[in-house]
Design a protein around this motif. Sequence first.
Motif, short mmCIF file in Angstrom:
data_model
loop_
_atom_site.label_atom_id
_atom_site.label_comp_id
_atom_site.label_asym_id
_atom_site.label_seq_id
_atom_site.Cartn_x
_atom_site.Cartn_y
_atom_site.Cartn_z
N ARG A 1300 -23.62 -76.42 -6.87
CA ARG A 1300 -22.49 -77.32 -7.17
C ARG A 1300 -21.17 -76.65 -6.80
NH1 ARG A 1300 -23.76 -81.86 -7.15
NH2 ARG A 1300 -22.16 -82.64 -8.55
N ILE A 1301 -21.09 -76.13 -5.60
CA ILE A 1301 -19.92 -75.38 -5.15
C ILE A 1301 -18.77 -76.35 -4.88
CG2 ILE A 1301 -19.02 -73.93 -3.27
CD1 ILE A 1301 -21.06 -72.45 -4.88
N ARG A 1302 -17.55 -75.95 -5.34
CA ARG A 1302 -16.38 -76.81 -5.07
C ARG A 1302 -15.62 -76.37 -3.83
NH1 ARG A 1302 -12.83 -77.30 -10.36
NH2 ARG A 1302 -11.75 -78.86 -9.12
N ASP A 1303 -15.61 -75.05 -3.58
CA ASP A 1303 -14.85 -74.55 -2.43
C ASP A 1303 -15.75 -73.69 -1.57
OD1 ASP A 1303 -12.11 -75.46 -3.25
OD2 ASP A 1303 -12.65 -74.25 -5.00
N THR A 1304 -15.73 -73.98 -0.28
CA THR A 1304 -16.58 -73.19 0.62
C THR A 1304 -15.79 -72.87 1.89
OG1 THR A 1304 -18.66 -73.15 1.86
CG2 THR A 1304 -17.61 -75.29 1.63
N PHE A 1305 -16.15 -71.74 2.50
CA PHE A 1305 -15.47 -71.31 3.72
C PHE A 1305 -16.54 -71.09 4.80
CE2 PHE A 1305 -12.98 -70.07 0.10
CZ PHE A 1305 -11.67 -70.40 0.46
N CYS A 1306 -16.24 -71.58 6.02
CA CYS A 1306 -17.23 -71.42 7.10
C CYS A 1306 -16.48 -71.21 8.41
CB CYS A 1306 -18.12 -72.65 7.19
SG CYS A 1306 -17.23 -74.09 7.82
N SER A 1307 -17.25 -71.06 9.50
CA SER A 1307 -16.63 -70.95 10.83
C SER A 1307 -17.03 -72.17 11.66
CB SER A 1307 -17.14 -69.69 11.53
OG SER A 1307 -18.53 -69.83 11.76
N TYR A 1308 -16.36 -72.33 12.80
CA TYR A 1308 -16.72 -73.47 13.66
C TYR A 1308 -18.15 -73.36 14.18
CZ TYR A 1308 -12.06 -75.50 13.77
OH TYR A 1308 -10.89 -76.12 13.42
N SER A 1309 -18.61 -72.10 14.40
CA SER A 1309 -19.99 -71.95 14.91
C SER A 1309 -20.98 -72.54 13.90
CB SER A 1309 -20.33 -70.48 15.14
OG SER A 1309 -19.20 -69.76 15.48
N VAL A 1310 -20.72 -72.26 12.61
CA VAL A 1310 -21.61 -72.76 11.57
C VAL A 1310 -21.56 -74.28 11.53
CG1 VAL A 1310 -21.89 -72.88 9.05
CG2 VAL A 1310 -21.54 -70.66 10.18
N MET A 1311 -20.34 -74.80 11.61
CA MET A 1311 -20.18 -76.25 11.56
C MET A 1311 -20.88 -76.92 12.75
SD MET A 1311 -16.58 -78.19 11.05
CE MET A 1311 -16.34 -78.08 9.31
N GLU A 1312 -20.77 -76.29 13.93
CA GLU A 1312 -21.39 -76.85 15.13
C GLU A 1312 -22.91 -76.81 15.01
OE1 GLU A 1312 -20.59 -76.58 19.92
OE2 GLU A 1312 -19.88 -74.97 18.64
N LEU A 1313 -23.41 -75.69 14.48
CA LEU A 1313 -24.85 -75.54 14.29
C LEU A 1313 -25.38 -76.65 13.37
CD1 LEU A 1313 -26.71 -73.37 15.42
CD2 LEU A 1313 -26.53 -72.15 13.27
N CYS A 1314 -24.65 -76.91 12.29
CA CYS A 1314 -25.08 -77.97 11.35
C CYS A 1314 -24.99 -79.35 12.00
CB CYS A 1314 -24.22 -77.94 10.10
SG CYS A 1314 -24.53 -76.49 9.10
N THR A 1315 -23.92 -79.57 12.78
CA THR A 1315 -23.73 -80.89 13.38
C THR A 1315 -24.84 -81.17 14.38
OG1 THR A 1315 -21.38 -80.48 13.18
CG2 THR A 1315 -22.01 -82.36 14.48
N LYS A 1316 -25.15 -80.16 15.21
CA LYS A 1316 -26.18 -80.36 16.23
C LYS A 1316 -27.58 -80.35 15.61
CE LYS A 1316 -23.75 -78.54 20.27
NZ LYS A 1316 -23.69 -77.49 21.26
N GLY A 1317 -27.79 -79.41 14.69
CA GLY A 1317 -29.14 -79.23 14.17
C GLY A 1317 -29.53 -80.23 13.10
N LEU A 1318 -28.53 -80.75 12.35
CA LEU A 1318 -28.87 -81.65 11.23
C LEU A 1318 -28.33 -83.06 11.43
CD1 LEU A 1318 -27.97 -79.22 8.31
CD2 LEU A 1318 -30.25 -79.80 9.09
N GLY A 1319 -27.69 -83.29 12.59
CA GLY A 1319 -27.03 -84.58 12.80
C GLY A 1319 -27.95 -85.77 12.59
N THR A 1320 -29.22 -85.60 12.97
CA THR A 1320 -30.14 -86.75 12.87
C THR A 1320 -30.98 -86.67 11.60
OG1 THR A 1320 -31.69 -85.47 14.16
CG2 THR A 1320 -30.30 -87.01 15.37
N GLN A 1321 -30.72 -85.65 10.76
CA GLN A 1321 -31.63 -85.45 9.62
C GLN A 1321 -30.97 -85.70 8.27
OE1 GLN A 1321 -33.48 -81.60 9.94
NE2 GLN A 1321 -33.61 -81.75 12.16
N THR A 1322 -29.89 -86.50 8.27
CA THR A 1322 -29.19 -86.70 6.99
C THR A 1322 -30.10 -87.39 5.98
OG1 THR A 1322 -28.20 -88.63 8.03
CG2 THR A 1322 -26.82 -86.69 7.84
#
Length: 1631
Positions: A1300-1322
């Motif tokens: 139940r995290i309220r604040d998180t920090f990431c990089s664009y690489s992580v965001m891109e990995l999630c977008t490409k890898g999980l985009g169809t798996q919501t």
Amino acid sequence: MTDRGVDLSALPKEVRDQLAELDLELSEGDITQKGYEKKRTKLLAPYIIQTPVAPPQNDAQPPAPSSSSHAPAPAPAPANSSRYRERRSRRTHRNGGTRDDRYRSDIHTEAVQAALAKNKEEKMALPMPTKRRSTYVQSPIETRTPPDSSSGSEDETSARRQSSAAAPQPQVHPNLQSSDYWMNRSAQGSSTSSSASSTMSHGEAKPQAQSQPQPQYKPQYQPLYQPHHQPQQQQQPQQQPHRQPQEQSRASAVADMLAHSRIAPSENSAPPPDVTAVAPPSRGPRVDLPSNAVVRGMSRGHSRSSMMETADGVPVSSRVSTKIQQLLNTLKRPKRPPLSEFFTDDSEEIVQVPQPDPNTPRPEGRQIIPVKGEPLGVVSNWPPALQAALARWGATQGKSPALTALDITGKPLYTLTYGKLWSRSVKLAYTLLNKLGTKNEQILKPGDKVALVYPNSDPGMFWVAFYGCLLAEVIPVPIEVPLSRKDAGISQVGFLLGSCGVGLALTSEICLKGLPKTPTGEILQFKGWPRMKWVITDSKYLTKPSKDWQPHIPTANTDPAYIEYKASKEGTVVGVAVSKVAMLTHCQALTQACNYCEGETLVNVLDFKKDMGLWHGVLTAVMNRIHTISVPYAVMKACPLSWVQRVHMNKARVALVKCRDLHWAMMAHRDQRDVSLASLRMLIVADGANPWSVSSCDAFLNLFQSHGLKPEVICPCAASPEAMTVAIRRPGVPGAPLPARAILSMGGLSYGVIRVNTEDKNSALTVQDVGHVMPGALMCIVRPDGPPQLCKTDEIGEIIINSRAGGTMYYGLPGLTKNTFEVIPVNANGVPIGEIPFVRSGLLGFVGPGSLIFVVGKIEGLLMVSSRRHNADDLVATALAVEPVKTVYRGRIAVFPVTVFYDERVVIVAEQRPDASEEDSFQWMSRVLQAIDSIHQVGLYCLALVPANTLPKTPLGGIHISDTKQFFLDGNLHPCNILMCPHTCVTNLPKPRQKQPVGVGPASVMVGNLVAGKRIAQAVGRDLGMIEDQDLVRKLCMWPTVMHQYLTEALQWRAQTDPDHVLYVLLNAKGVTVGTATCVQLHKRAEKIAAALSEKSSINTGENVVLLYPPGIDLIAAFYGCLYAGCVPVNVRPPHPQNLAATLPTVRMIIDVSKAACILTTQNLMRILRSKEAAASVNIKTWPTVIDTDDLPRRRPPQIYKPPTAEMIAYLDFSVSTTGMLTGVKISHAAVSALCRSIKLQCELYSSRQIAICLDPYCGLGFVLWCLASVYSGHQSILIPPFELESSVSLWLSTLSQYRIRDTFCSYSVMELCTKGLGTQTDLLKARGVNLSCVRSCVVIAEERPRLALSQSFSKLFKDVGLSSRAVSTAFGSRVNLAICLQGTTGPDPCTVYVDMKSLRHDRVRLVERGAPQSLPLMESGKILPGVRVIIVNPETKGPLGDSHLGEIWVNSPHNASGYYTIYGEESLQADHFNTKLSFGDPHTLWARTGYLGFVKRTELLDASGDRHDALFVVGSLDETLELRGLRYHPTDIETSVSRAHRSIAESAVFTWTNLLVVVSELCGSEQDALDLVPLITNVVLEEHHLIVGVVVIVDPGVIPINSRGEKQRMHLRDSFLADQLDPIYVAYNM
């Protein structure tokens, strides 16, 4: 010759046929001279009369093979008849010759050869493209041949398949594209030194380039990519010996070319690269790679040219291509800006309008007077309707032959008499009207439309169907036989059928069987076609009418008789309706003009379904009881002379042909000495209006005059579907003078003016007249564009006709009809000249002396380039006159315009012969460029060669131009060779911006801004403030922040006051906790490490210690251990164990540069540092002391070090910038405390809070959040190493949901990995219970412009699992200040603005509406941190700017870095970057220069204090900007456009090389698509950025280097490009 003593005319017919076929093979270059003679001898051997012959003198010299022969001779065919039949069928479908005969022109050829000879001296500066082998080994033709779309028996495919099986496979030289293609010309341009990257054996090393002064300090390795595996080493040496001679000759040829090159390499530039040596590592491990051993920030504006030489001498190993499995679900491409039609086009501001040339020829004649044809005579026995003529001949001349059809060998197959034609047509009419439905219903009524679908080999069935429809009073719509769903233009034919309301198709039984069917046996539903019922019209299926039934034959009226299809320039198919009276009148006019007599014989080679073939061969023929002999296209391909033989055998009076047929007959005539054309009174040349027809007619006459052909017999004519026959030359009287020719200036024609060519005979066009206007017609010439204004007598215009014998409308298209069929010409004042409507013919021409009509082209072949007109057919003729024998397959060339950057550009596409060599093709392409430039004075934009047989075809085998153009624009053409020449033909680019000398000082600029009401662009974060009340401090848990200046004190205090509070939780890929650290545990581990350091006598207080750890808690403990011991920690990313060659040198470099006394690391990494693999990359014997911290004894240090002042260095932060610079900055204790305090206030961090961090903890803000912030603020950090996401993509998001995290920090690489890898798996995430509604802020940590598209994609994709659209925001830091902006928990949401890109290039900021053309969306880079001030400054004058300007972001804050850590101690650079002052305004404050360009905008939103919020927008790094044409471009904008150009572009990067723009694109499709990308990339950059791309490099996925923060390392890519290390699939030089 071997036929001495043989009477050829006495040979059997079969042998003569085989000899003719052999001659054809030789003339087409399909057999060598030697093979030809061998086969011929074998054929003639049985018939040679043996006579003793003296031995010839020159036996020793075998005959030289003909220049056009490439293929080895096939073995002679045995006389065995089945083999002969197979070969016969293979030759059956020949298309006459390697040159496209239609365009054959000797006059033109001479002109082209002369033009090319003129250019011989100045060779073209065209570097040959570089190609990976797999790209240009063409697949055999059969794998690429689409189903041939020619009708019925004319399909060439089977024949081509057989012949291609026998054809030799294209041979490709193993080193065709060696790096020797580029010579490193010395400054004098005399000697050539070849860059021997490919030819050197592996033991040798290339000499190091010593062109620049070496720095005092030089590490002993190259920090560029090194090859990391060499599987090809073994086979390489064997390839060497036979390569080198080839290369030397090629080297000298290319050196020659470069010697005359217009774009000479500048002295300080490396030679243009071949770029084909070594692939970099795959993108899995992201690597920070400094581009060379420079270890400081470069001064702003410092030229990067020195970087180019470093790349020159890198040893190159084997060519290794590393392929990466592309992540399947790629990011959604940024959409094209919407709603562009609602914005006014600003092309006037952009385009450079060329000044009108005062010498431009202008028309000077008087206004043209309409030309009248002779009156149409009234003959007493002309029938009242065409059907009446058929009824008459059927009844009175029943035995008279109407039509003879030929079989595939050219022999008569059947003859249809007028009696048979009449009776069958009546039967069909009766069947159509009465017998189609059930007994009561009538399916067809008079006036309904039906499609006629008959192959070209079956004219008899078509005649019966056509006349049957006329008798039934239904309207026939003849169309081509559809062969597959993918036929060119098939859906457009469906549009025609739909608009005409066709529901019924008539066809023959054989044709129906050949139509494509579904598995259930039904006829396929073709794309775009209406539902059709198919009716077979063979006689056995027709019903004989009852005695009392007679067809109704009314007098001709204005109802439509038939509809003829016509394909327009854009590919749309429309139907031209011809009324009954027009059909009849046209037949009468043709009868009068051609003087047809009853009972004549006519040979027709044209398509009988439309145009001249239908009008003469089907309609006028029946009216005059003519006997038509129909020669199908397939017969012509098998036996090109068949029509001449038919004329000879049947003593035909009239022949109906095209230039193509004349040419084929000439090529095959050799052994037909006995044919006579004396019977001909009229040889109608249907395409006699084309510019190249004149030489075909002349050549044919020269050859066949000895066979009785009379000069006055040749009758060219001009026609179009709308106006029908426009003009035809009347058959002449023997002895009368022949009409004159017009020799026109091409230059004049391009301006639409008639000028007789006098000066340069190379650029002349010879045209012949097409006779006089048709009887009963009136003709005008009007301007082709704008209102139909009458032309002057010396002006070229469109021919318009008024006549009863013309089309009446485009069926079902009233708007188009009005513009074409109801034109009323106007005079110069715009006043109509009368009331009678004219029809546009679509032909361009003029009226010559004696009212003769001359046609110079068609409207649909018109290309308007820079407001000059060029004719596509003329360009094709020029291209064909450049000897294409070795290169072009069967002369198949298409020319079309594409609109790019506000003008039409010329594109030429040709099919390449399967056996053409790469060099021949390139040579041909460069010669075509020269010829067209010289003769037509127009630059080609693109010249492409595609594999043989792959261009879409029209039904008769021509090229379907509009489909080809669409393939080109969609990137589906798949060329095997391409040459782009935008530099020569794009002449309307805006003028380069001239930078003004700085006469206006910064003070004046500031005053000017104030006067203009613009604020100075600056913004301030809220106050850091100090709190006095101790009780309040304790309540807020802010004790360490007030009492302790040092983090070490804060950690000790927490270990005492709250020992069991968990500060850190480390997770693995499964989401399981693998390590935790409470305050006391962390303190004790730090003490152990400090003790270990103090025991080493070699390590003193203040010395640097390198921390080499994977992301985790060990790293944090080691950091605090160093501080406890008084050492300065230097955090370094550990080398990647699978990629030591690329990653270890960077580690080594940082260790050397930081002069580290010791390395703290884990046992695992210690082993790697000392391994054999490491020894291959660096010298492992010189590592400093290495301490393994895994199993240290429990000891405490004698004391915990406390620095004497807070200005002492706390740690060094090393990072590789995107430009490849390795920079280390010094961070003091005071800066650490201020930064942590600032973050704590902005994000409201305290002990009870939890945050999740998925970042690399090695530099910048990532390191601060991972190691420092928790100890300072007391919150718990859940650490997720980013590399764990590679094996479990959903780890980060699942963690956010689970904790139940309220604040998180990431990089664009992580965001891109999630977008490409999980985009169809919501849905899958939702099912697993992942819920992100708890996330209040998700901050992306970056040192770049916010990636808006990625952030939006991420927000949209995970909206389904509860992610708030407001959660995602960004932070911004730089080398001089690690955190300038960070979106906190309070304050307004980040805002997005749209700025005008044109203004941005001028360093201006102009806000525009969303979707405006040339708009760029920018997202705010987060809120400015407490205690931070930013100001926007002109980087050159250092004066403050107004908020409408783009400038460098300068920052002032307590947590600025103290300076660069360098080994030179360059104070000037230090002062410039860290302690610089404004030249005006506030000259006392010290600022640090971030090196980033941006601007500040005051928004409507309010901040916490209630003031309007100032937002900072980062646009890009100053070091990375490209200065082109005096304007400032940001690479990421160009890259976004490029990525949008084609679906196969995965990623792209741009940089400049000398003054050229280089675009590198990763191809995620097949390698065959590589060349499709070149024109699309060039187009999009020209359209959207007004830049010409100089070099396009297509590479494999994963080649563009990306650093740990997900930023592209463009300078590193540039160095790899210049060092030939990219192993590209294709490199195109758009010179």
